[in-house]
Design a protein around this motif. Structure first.
Motif, PDB file in Angstrom:
ATOM      1  N   ARG A  88      -0.621 -10.623 -67.776  1.00 37.66           N
ATOM      2  CA  ARG A  88       0.614 -11.257 -66.466  1.00 37.66           C
ATOM      3  C   ARG A  88       0.661 -10.085 -65.567  1.00 37.66           C
ATOM      4  NH1 ARG A  88       4.210 -15.325 -68.548  1.00 37.66           N
ATOM      5  NH2 ARG A  88       5.586 -14.533 -67.082  1.00 37.66           N
ATOM      6  N   ARG A  89       0.515  -8.588 -65.746  1.00 38.06           N
ATOM      7  CA  ARG A  89       1.039  -7.527 -65.113  1.00 38.06           C
ATOM      8  C   ARG A  89      -0.343  -6.667 -64.959  1.00 38.06           C
ATOM      9  NH1 ARG A  89       6.616  -5.792 -67.596  1.00 38.06           N
ATOM     10  NH2 ARG A  89       7.948  -7.639 -66.603  1.00 38.06           N
ATOM     11  N   GLY A  90      -0.271  -6.270 -63.485  1.00 36.20           N
ATOM     12  CA  GLY A  90      -1.251  -4.963 -63.152  1.00 36.20           C
ATOM     13  C   GLY A  90      -0.664  -3.875 -63.357  1.00 36.20           C
ATOM     14  N   MET A  91      -0.958  -2.885 -62.685  1.00 41.76           N
ATOM     15  CA  MET A  91      -0.111  -1.579 -62.869  1.00 41.76           C
ATOM     16  C   MET A  91       1.306  -1.674 -62.912  1.00 41.76           C
ATOM     17  SD  MET A  91      -1.270   0.503 -59.355  1.00 41.76           S
ATOM     18  CE  MET A  91      -0.312   2.004 -59.579  1.00 41.76           C
ATOM     19  N   THR A  92       1.918  -0.687 -63.794  1.00 45.19           N
ATOM     20  CA  THR A  92       3.502  -1.041 -63.707  1.00 45.19           C
ATOM     21  C   THR A  92       3.979   0.416 -63.087  1.00 45.19           C
ATOM     22  OG1 THR A  92       3.413  -0.366 -66.014  1.00 45.19           O
ATOM     23  CG2 THR A  92       3.573  -2.357 -65.741  1.00 45.19           C
ATOM     24  N   ASN A  93       3.320   1.476 -62.864  1.00 50.89           N
ATOM     25  CA  ASN A  93       3.906   2.739 -62.223  1.00 50.89           C
ATOM     26  C   ASN A  93       2.589   3.805 -62.221  1.00 50.89           C
ATOM     27  OD1 ASN A  93       5.493   4.245 -61.325  1.00 50.89           O
ATOM     28  ND2 ASN A  93       7.000   4.536 -63.162  1.00 50.89           N
ATOM     29  N   GLY A  94       2.963   4.582 -61.453  1.00 55.69           N
ATOM     30  CA  GLY A  94       1.805   5.670 -61.215  1.00 55.69           C
ATOM     31  C   GLY A  94       1.116   5.489 -59.860  1.00 55.69           C
ATOM     32  N   THR A  95       0.408   6.393 -59.414  1.00 52.46           N
ATOM     33  CA  THR A  95      -0.068   6.385 -57.988  1.00 52.46           C
ATOM     34  C   THR A  95      -1.642   6.416 -58.166  1.00 52.46           C
ATOM     35  OG1 THR A  95       1.810   8.120 -57.640  1.00 52.46           O
ATOM     36  CG2 THR A  95       0.170   7.752 -55.774  1.00 52.46           C
ATOM     37  N   ILE A  96      -2.439   5.675 -57.223  1.00 45.84           N
ATOM     38  CA  ILE A  96      -3.681   5.622 -56.880  1.00 45.84           C
ATOM     39  C   ILE A  96      -4.064   5.910 -55.589  1.00 45.84           C
ATOM     40  CG2 ILE A  96      -6.041   4.378 -57.238  1.00 45.84           C
ATOM     41  CD1 ILE A  96      -4.385   2.632 -58.988  1.00 45.84           C
ATOM     42  N   LEU A  97      -4.595   6.842 -55.140  1.00 49.26           N
ATOM     43  CA  LEU A  97      -4.741   7.484 -53.847  1.00 49.26           C
ATOM     44  C   LEU A  97      -6.417   7.332 -53.603  1.00 49.26           C
ATOM     45  CD1 LEU A  97      -2.761  10.449 -53.484  1.00 49.26           C
ATOM     46  CD2 LEU A  97      -2.102   8.074 -52.923  1.00 49.26           C
ATOM     47  N   VAL A  98      -7.049   6.465 -52.535  1.00 47.87           N
ATOM     48  CA  VAL A  98      -8.232   6.235 -52.095  1.00 47.87           C
ATOM     49  C   VAL A  98      -8.758   6.754 -50.859  1.00 47.87           C
ATOM     50  CG1 VAL A  98     -10.026   4.888 -52.137  1.00 47.87           C
ATOM     51  CG2 VAL A  98      -8.425   4.674 -53.977  1.00 47.87           C
ATOM     52  N   GLY A  99      -9.577   7.635 -50.944  1.00 47.73           N
ATOM     53  CA  GLY A  99      -9.664   8.149 -49.320  1.00 47.73           C
ATOM     54  C   GLY A  99     -10.752   7.158 -48.755  1.00 47.73           C
ATOM     55  N   GLY A 100     -11.618   6.618 -49.087  1.00 50.86           N
ATOM     56  CA  GLY A 100     -12.448   5.646 -48.352  1.00 50.86           C
ATOM     57  C   GLY A 100     -11.874   4.224 -48.509  1.00 50.86           C
ATOM     58  N   SER A 101     -12.840   3.224 -48.730  1.00 55.41           N
ATOM     59  CA  SER A 101     -12.272   1.941 -48.637  1.00 55.41           C
ATOM     60  C   SER A 101     -12.333   1.214 -50.191  1.00 55.41           C
ATOM     61  CB  SER A 101     -13.279   1.055 -47.879  1.00 55.41           C
ATOM     62  OG  SER A 101     -14.533   1.025 -48.354  1.00 55.41           O
ATOM     63  N   ALA A 102     -11.495   0.255 -50.127  1.00 56.03           N
ATOM     64  CA  ALA A 102     -11.377  -0.533 -51.428  1.00 56.03           C
ATOM     65  C   ALA A 102     -12.072  -1.987 -51.093  1.00 56.03           C
ATOM     66  CB  ALA A 102      -9.903  -0.516 -52.094  1.00 56.03           C
ATOM     67  N   GLY A 103     -12.333  -2.685 -52.457  1.00 55.32           N
ATOM     68  CA  GLY A 103     -12.587  -4.102 -52.248  1.00 55.32           C
ATOM     69  C   GLY A 103     -11.779  -5.090 -52.512  1.00 55.32           C
ATOM     70  N   ALA A 104     -11.858  -6.112 -53.233  1.00 59.42           N
ATOM     71  CA  ALA A 104     -11.066  -7.206 -53.015  1.00 59.42           C
ATOM     72  C   ALA A 104      -9.873  -7.222 -54.145  1.00 59.42           C
ATOM     73  CB  ALA A 104     -11.664  -8.268 -53.357  1.00 59.42           C
ATOM     74  N   GLU A 105      -8.853  -7.925 -54.147  1.00 62.55           N
ATOM     75  CA  GLU A 105      -7.677  -7.745 -55.093  1.00 62.55           C
ATOM     76  C   GLU A 105      -7.336  -6.758 -55.333  1.00 62.55           C
ATOM     77  OE1 GLU A 105      -8.555 -11.192 -57.773  1.00 62.55           O
ATOM     78  OE2 GLU A 105      -9.525 -12.369 -56.466  1.00 62.55           O
ATOM     79  N   ILE A 106      -6.987  -5.908 -54.561  1.00 59.19           N
ATOM     80  CA  ILE A 106      -6.579  -4.638 -55.115  1.00 59.19           C
ATOM     81  C   ILE A 106      -4.849  -5.068 -55.307  1.00 59.19           C
ATOM     82  CG2 ILE A 106      -7.850  -3.104 -53.879  1.00 59.19           C
ATOM     83  CD1 ILE A 106      -5.950  -2.402 -51.917  1.00 59.19           C
TER      84      ILE A 106
END
Ligand code: SF4
Lengths: 423, 275
Positions: B139-157
Motif C-alpha cells: 500500500r505504501r511507497g517510501m515513508t520518510n527520508g530523502t532521495i536526490l538524483v542529479g540526472g533524470s528518472a524513469g516512470a512512476e517515481i
C-alpha cells in the motif's frame, strides 16, 4: 472417453474447442479424414483457418545448430544447456495446455530459473493495486443489458463473441436478446465494432487515460471545467455516463493487451460504478492459453506473471525482482513463435543467449535456436486443459494425431535428463 | 577505515548483495566477511568470490568499486552507516533502508529507495523507474527520508509514497507521484504524462518550465509564491543538491487528484500552462 464417432471413412468430433481467439468456442464439430481436417462446423472464419490450416509436419523431429537430430539427442542437449546455466529463463507458454504449464514450472524449479509469461505484467500490476470485479461470460450472456467495448474490435478479433455471449443471446432476464441490450463503443479508429454500436464515441489517439479519468469524475459527480476531452464533447461523455446509470447490469470489455494506467483506470471505473449498480470488467484476451499460464503460475507459486527460483529459497517475484530477461544466460522458449522476444526491448541482449525452442509450428526454422524440438500442434493435436478468457477451464481434445510429442512430454523429458545429470 | 569491495570480473549475471551493509558487517572478522553469502545468478556464493575485499567496516563505511551495473540491492534494508559507490549500480539500491547515507557517482537502476523508511540517498547520474515507490501489492511507497538524483528518472517515481522527499535534477517519466499519499517530489527537467494521478495529498513541483500534461481531474487554484519553497531549497542545498535552476517568482498551483481526495498540490512555473 472418446466422444467421436465414425461415419463412412470420416471421424466426427462434436463439441471441440477452438483456440484461435480468447472466446474458446467449445461447440465446433470437426470432421477428419485420416490426418486431414475436412471441416470445422460452427467455427468463424478465423477458427476455420485455424483448423483447416493444420498440416501433418514432415521432416526431422529436432535440430541442433541447424542440423537434423533425433529427439533424445536434442533433449540431452537442451538439458545440458539449461542445467549448466546460472540464470536460465523459461518464456513463452501462450500456446500450451495447463498440463504443459505445470511441467514448465517444475522444470524452471529444477534448473533454478526464471519463468515469464510475456505481456501480462502490466495488467497484473494494476490488478494488484485496484482489484478486479469480474464474472464469467455466461453471466454477461444472461444478464448484461449494457455493454461497453473500450478500445477493442471484437467483431474482427473475436467474431463469435457477440452472437454467443455478449449481445445476441436471449435469456430470462433479457428475452429480447439484442433489442434488450445497449452497446456502447469507444475507440480511436472507425472499427467494425464501432459501426454496430448504439452509442459510438470515436476519440483522439493517445488520450485514453484522460477519457477514463473524466468518466470516473463524471460518475462520482465531480464537476469538470472543460468543453471537450480526448477530442470528444463533454456532453457526449455525459451521455455515456447516463447509460452507465441506466444499466441494471453493465459489462466493460477491453483489449487484453492494454497497459498500465489505462487498465488501472478501467478497473477503478468499474469498481466505482458498483457503488450504484452492478458492473463487471473483462479483458478480451487473444487465442492460446495465456490465461491458463497465469492461473498455473498463481496456484503453483503465488506469483502470477513472472517468477524466479533461486537455490535454497522459495519462488521469488520477478515483476519487481530483477531485470531477469536481460540477465539470462540460457533461454527456453516454450511453444511460441521464436520471434516472440524480438518485440521486446531486450532483443540485443537476448539474441546472443543460447536458446532452446519447443515449437508446434509446421515449418519451423531449423536455425531459430541452438536446439529446436518439434511438438504436437497446440489446440489441434494436443489434449489437455485450456482456460477461456473469463477463467473457465475447458477440456481440449486432440482431433488428429501428431508424429511429435506434446510440450508437456518434452518438458518432462528435459527435466528427467536434468535430474539424471545432477544425480 | 572503510571496507572496500572491488568487483573484478565482467560477467552480466545478476548479483544480489543482500545484507552487505555497514550495520550488518561492522565488527565481523575479515574471514567471516569473505564468507558472507551473496546471490550470483541462481547460486549462493561467498562475497570473496565476486569482490576483492580490503579494509574493514569498523567506521561503518563500505565503498563499492568496479563493474556494478548488474549488482543489485546495494544498501537495501540498511539502518545506519554510509555506502559510497564509485560507478553505476543495478536495481533496488537503498530499497527499504531505514537509516544512514548512500552516495552513487554514476547511475542506478529501477526501484531506488523503494519503500525506504528513512535515510539519505544521493545519485549523481540518472535512475530507472519507481524511485521511492511501493512494491506490487503493497500500500505504501517510501515513508520518510530523502532521495536526490542529479540526472533524470524513469516512470512512476514516488508511487504511493507516504512522506519524504524525492528531487530529480533532470527530467522524469510518466505518472510521477501515482497514488501518492503525501510527501514531496520536485522535478527540474521536463515531466512525462499524468503526474499526480490519484494523488491524495502531497506536493509535486514541476519546475522544468513549459506546459504540463495534467489530467482533467486537477483544478487550477491560483498563482502564489509558496513559503515552503525557500525552506526546501535551503535544506536541499545544504545536503549538496546543486546545479538546478530554482524558480524565483510566483508559481501556478493546481489541486487534485479530485478522484481521490483532491488535497494534492502540483506547482509549476508561472504561466507554463497545460499540455
Ligand atoms: S470466435 Fe474465436 S474461438 Fe470461436 S470459432 Fe472464432 S476464432 Fe474460434
Amino acid at each position: 472417453m472418446d466422444p467421436s464417432r465414425t461415419v463412412d471413412d470420416r471421424r466426427i468430433w462434436p463439441d471441440s474447442v477452438c483456440t484461435a481467439c480468447g472466446c474458446l468456442c467449445d461447440d465446433i464439430v470437426v470432421k477428419v479424414k485420416g490426418d486431414r481436417i475436412l471441416e470445422a462446423q460452427g467455427a468463424c472464419s478465423i477458427g476455420e483457418g485455424h483448423f483447416l490450416g493444420n498440416r501433418r509436419g514432415d521432416g526431422p523431429e529436432a535440430w541442433i545448430h541447424g542440423e537434423p537430430a533425433n529427439f533424445d539427442e536434442a533433449v540431452e542437449r537442451a538439458a545440458i544447456l539449461l542445467a549448466g546455466a546460472s540464470c536460465p529463463l523459461v518464456i513463452g507458454l501462450q500456446e500450451c495446455t495447463t498440463e504443459g504449464h505445470r511441467a514448465a514450472v517444475e522444470l524452471a524449479e529444477s534448473i533454478g530459473g526464471g519463468l515469464e509469461v510475456p505481456g501480462v505484467s502490466a495488467t497484473i500490476l494494476s490488478l494488484q493495486s485496484v482489484g478486479e470485479v469480474t464474472c464469467t461470460l455466461g453471466e454477461i450472456q444472461n444478464r448484461a443489458d449494457f455493454v461497453l467495448i473500450w478500445r477493442a474490435d471484437p467483431v474482427r478479433t473475436h467474431p463469435r463473441l457477440f452472437s454467443r455471449h455478449v449481445l445476441e443471446p436471449r435469456s430470462d432476464f433479457l428475452p429480447g436478446g439484442r433489442n434488450d441490450r445497449f452497446l456502447a463503443v469507444v475507440d480511436i479508429r472507425e472499427t467494425t465494432t464501432l459501426k454496430e454500436a448504439d452509442l459510438a464515441i470515436p476519440m483522439d489517439e493517445g488520450a485514453e487515460v484522460e477519457a477514463l479519468w473524466l468518466l470516473r469524475a463524471l460518475v462520482k459527480g465531480i464537476a469538470i471545467e472543460a468543453e471537450q476531452i480526448a477530442g470528444v464533447a463533454l456532453k457526449d461523455w455525459q451521455a455515456l455516463v447516463e447509460r452507465f446509470r441506466a444499466a441494471r447490469y453493465g459489462a466493460i470489455l477491453y483489449d487484453g493487451r492494454s497497459n498500465g494506467l489505462s487498465v488501472r483506470g478501467i478497473h477503478s471505473l468499474v469498481r466505482e460504478l458498483n457503488e450504484r449498480t452492478r458492473f463487471v470488467v473483462m479483458p478480451l484476451h487473444s487465442g492460446g492459453n495465456g490465461v491458463g499460464a497465469r492461473n498455473v503460475l498463481t496456484w503453483r507459486t503465488g506469483l502470477p506473471g513472472a517468477v524466479r527460483f533461486v537455490e535454497g529459497q522459495g519462488p521469488l517475484s520477478s515483476d519487481a525482482g530483477l531485470p531477469s530477461a536481460t540477465a539470462a544466460d540460457a533461454v527456453l522458449v516454450v511453444s511460441g513463435n521464436p520471434m516472440v522476444m524480438d518485440n521486446e526491448p531486450t532483443t540485443e541482449v537476448r539474441r546472443k543467449i543460447p536458446r532452446v525452442l519447443l515449437t508446434g509450428n509446421q515449418e519451423p526454422h531449423p536455425q531459430a535456436a541452438e536446439v529446436v524440438i518439434r511438438t504436437a500442434a497446440f489446440g489441434i493435436e494436443t489434449s489437455g486443459t485450456v482456460y477461456r478468457m473469463d477463467g473457465v477451464p475447458l477440456p481440449l481434445r486432440a482431433v488428429v494425431a501428431s508424429r511429435f510429442p506434446t510440450v508437456e512430454a518434452v518438458l518432462r523429458s528435459i527435466e528427467h535428463r536434468v535430474r539424471e545429470r545432477r544425480a | 577505515m572503510a571496507l572496500l569491495l572491488r568487483r573484478t570480473d565482467e560477467s552480466d549475471l545478476p548479483i544480489e548483495v543482500i545484507g552487505v551493509r555497514p550495520d550488518r558487517l561492522r565488527g565481523m572478522p575479515p574471514a567471516e566477511i569473505g564468507r558472507f553469502p551473496i546471490r550470483h545468478g541462481n547460486r549462493t556464493v561467498p562475497l570473496a568470490e565476486v569482490f576483492q575485499i580490503k579494509g574493514d567496516p569498523s567506521d561503518e563505511r563500505i565503498d563499492f568499486e568496479g563493474n556494478l551495473r548488474n549488482v543489485h540491492r546495494i544498501g537495501a534494508q540498511m539502518s545506519a552507516g554510509r555506502i559510497v559507490v564509485d560507478g553505476c549500480t543495478g536495481w533496488h539500491l537503498a530499497a527499504q533502508m531505514s537509516g544512514g547515507t548512500i552516495e552513487v557517482s554514476g547511475d542506478a537502476g529501477d526501484w531506488v529507495g523503494a519503500e525506504m523508511t528513512n535515510g539519505h540517498v544521493s545519485i549523481c547520474g540518472s535512475v530507472g523507474d519507481l524511485v521511492g515507490a511501493s512494491y506490487p501489492g503493497s500500500r505504501r511507497g517510501m515513508t520518510n527520508g530523502t532521495i536526490l538524483v542529479g540526472g533524470s528518472a524513469g516512470a512512476e517515481i514516488g508511487r504511493s509514497m507516504r512522506r519524504g522527499t524525492i528531487a530529480i535534477g533532470g527530467a522524469c517519466g510518466d505518472h510521477a507521484g501515482l497514488g501518492m499519499i503525501a510527501g514531496t517530489i520536485l522535478v527540474f527537467g521536463s515531466c512525462g504524462r499524468y503526474p499526480g494521478a490519484e494523488m491524495r495529498r502531497g506536493t509535486i513541483g514541476l519546475f522544468g518550465g513549459g506546459p504540463v500534461p495534467l489530467l482533467p481531474t486537477f483544478r487550477r487554484a491560483g498563482r502564489f509564491r509558496p513559503q515552503f519553497l525557500a525552506l526546501i531549497e535551503r535544506e536541499l542545498r545544504r545536503t549538496g543538491f546543486a546545479g538546478v535552476d530554482w524558480p524565483s517568482g510566483k508559481l501556478d498551483l493546481y489541486h487534485g487528484d479530485l478522484l481521490s481526495l483532491g488535497k494534492g498540490e502540483i506547482w509549476t512555473r508561472e504561466g507554463g500552462g497545460l499540455a
